[in-house]
Design an enzyme around this catalytic site. Structure first.
Site, PDB file in Angstrom:
ATOM      1  N   ARG A 208       0.531  -1.484  -0.080  1.00  0.00           N
ATOM      2  CA  ARG A 208      -0.266   0.138  -0.484  1.00  0.00           C
ATOM      3  C   ARG A 208       0.351   1.214  -0.151  1.00  0.00           C
ATOM      4  NH1 ARG A 208      -3.662  -3.062  -1.395  1.00  0.00           N
ATOM      5  NH2 ARG A 208      -5.902  -3.105  -0.643  1.00  0.00           N
ATOM      6  N   GLU A 237      -3.172   7.879  -3.946  1.00  0.00           N
ATOM      7  CA  GLU A 237      -4.047   7.306  -5.303  1.00  0.00           C
ATOM      8  C   GLU A 237      -4.898   7.953  -5.524  1.00  0.00           C
ATOM      9  OE1 GLU A 237      -3.267   3.308  -5.602  1.00  0.00           O
ATOM     10  OE2 GLU A 237      -1.094   3.244  -5.241  1.00  0.00           O
ATOM     11  N   HIS A 254      -0.223   0.776 -10.059  1.00  0.00           N
ATOM     12  CA  HIS A 254      -0.616  -0.115  -8.699  1.00  0.00           C
ATOM     13  C   HIS A 254      -1.176  -2.046  -9.408  1.00  0.00           C
ATOM     14  CE1 HIS A 254      -3.282  -0.611  -4.504  1.00  0.00           C
ATOM     15  NE2 HIS A 254      -3.001  -1.689  -4.630  1.00  0.00           N
ATOM     16  N   TYR A 258      -2.631  -7.813 -10.889  1.00  0.00           N
ATOM     17  CA  TYR A 258      -3.336  -7.897 -11.844  1.00  0.00           C
ATOM     18  C   TYR A 258      -3.299  -8.778 -13.116  1.00  0.00           C
ATOM     19  CZ  TYR A 258      -5.926  -3.456 -11.137  1.00  0.00           C
ATOM     20  OH  TYR A 258      -7.293  -2.286 -10.977  1.00  0.00           O
TER      21      TYR A 258
END
Length: 375
Positions: A208, A237, A254, A258
């Site tokens: 984070r 962000e 970020h 993914y």
């Protein structure tokens, strides 16, 4: 039954339409009025789930298709009688492979062997533990820092962050974001820690953004601190610091977690949790959802070297494909989220079958997570 799903959750329509009407929506910002008649809302980390979002709504269940949960006010959900489930570990493999991709790139740039480095892992949960396992496969020494696990008496040797900073060549952070309490991780890397961190270290944050004080890091780098820095997450962000982006070695929006596999795991985990909530338990096989990768086989002759590993890892995922686009559009309104929303399909190492003529190579690659065959 009306079920809202984040538009970036793959296979959500396919799964949740078995339970009711499905509507895919943006997660940031949530469109006005869509929650008025929703029974459930499946989100990702960009959606802040709290009283402000849900008070007075009919929503009875929130699922987040992410491992992290700091974007969800679980205490308020509990008080409001709203069911909740996350997807712990869903993207752990993806984040581990992101870290390896970055390290292989830095090793090539700076001409070093990873086996000669000591890696300090801060946060030994789903991601940190898997990273330690894969580093061990390569014979790389790891030092673990996880105060909650150390205090519980968990097996293994745990180091304090202060000692880790002095001993490790590479520091990689995989903690949750805790803003207070005995295990506070907010600004874990601050002015004080940066002042004692030796030069020529590698600093990685794929947890984070607020775990590292971004302003303190920017100041240190501007003042000549010699660090290699990899940031996938930022403070704040989506409006990251452009001066900091210019100074880090690798910067991405970020997306460490993914992969298609990771996102699909997140979707299936919250789907199964919602089915349990409804009293209709079901199980989903990930293999039934995932498509065949565009490139799935390669042949390897001989032993595995670091150069070989870099080529194989980057064949599946090269972190530069995400660094360059961010630098091109950073600062333009909405582009950080655009890159995430329109993310190019990325697969995990397991999607690549490496055909080896050497059993030792096949076993090593399999232990790392590749699919292998002997020829």
């Amino acid at each position: 039954m009306k079920i809202l799903v984040d538009e970036n959750m793959p296979y959500a329509d396919q799964l949740f339409q078995q339970l009711g009407d499905v509507q895919a929506i943006p997660g940031r910002p949530v469109p006005e009025g869509v929650l008025d008649h929703a029974d459930a809302f499946m989100v990702r980390s960009v959606t802040k789930v709290n009283e402000e979002l849900l008070k007075g709504r009919a929503v009875k269940f929130i699922g987040t298709a992410t491992a992290g949960t700091d974007h969800v006010d679980q205490s308020w959900l509990s008080q409001a009688g709203i069911g909740f489930s996350a997807a712990p570990g869903c993207n752990a493999i993806a984040v581990v492979e992101y870290v390896f991709s970055a390290l292989m790139l830095l090793a090539e740039r700076d001409n070093f062997e990873l086996k000669d480095k000591v890696v300090g892992i801060v946060g030994v949960g789903n991601v940190g533990s898997r990273l330690a396992e894969r580093l061990a496969v390569l014979g790389i020494r790891t030092l673990l820092c996880d105060p909650p696990r150390a205090d519980r008496g968990d097996a293994g040797e745990f180091w304090s962050l202060e000692k880790l900073v002095k001993e490790a060549d590479i520091l990689t952070f995989h903690t949750p974001l805790n803003k207070s309490g005995p295990y506070k991780t907010h600004h874990l890397v601050d002015v004080e820690l940066l002042s004692v961190l030796p030069d020529n270290r590698i600093l990685i944050n794929a947890s984070r953004g607020e775990v590292i004080d971004n302003q303190a890091l920017l100041t240190a780098l501007k003042c000549g601190k010699k660090l290699r820095v990899v940031l996938d997450v930022w403070e704040p962000e989506p409006d990251l610091s452009l001066p900091l982006l210019e100074l880090v070695d690798i910067g991405t929006p970020h997306i460490a977690g993914y992969t298609l596999e990771g996102k699909a795991r997140g979707t299936t985990q919250v789907f199964e949790a919602y089915c349990e909530f409804l009293g209709q338990p079901r199980k989903v096989a990930l293999s039934d959802l995932l498509p065949e990768p565009d490139f799935s086989r390669v042949t390897l002759h001989g032993n595995v070297t670091q150069s070989t590993l870099k080529r194989l890892m980057h064949l599946v995922y090269d972190v530069r494909r995400d660094d360059t686009p961010l630098r091109q559009v950073a600062g333009q309104k909405g582009q950080f989220d655009y890159l995430r929303k329109n993310y190019l399909e990325r697969r995990e190492w397991s999607s690549l079958t490496v055909c080896c003529d050497n059993r030792e190579s096949a076993e090593l690659l399999a232990a790392l997570g590749f699919s292998t065959e002997l020829i």
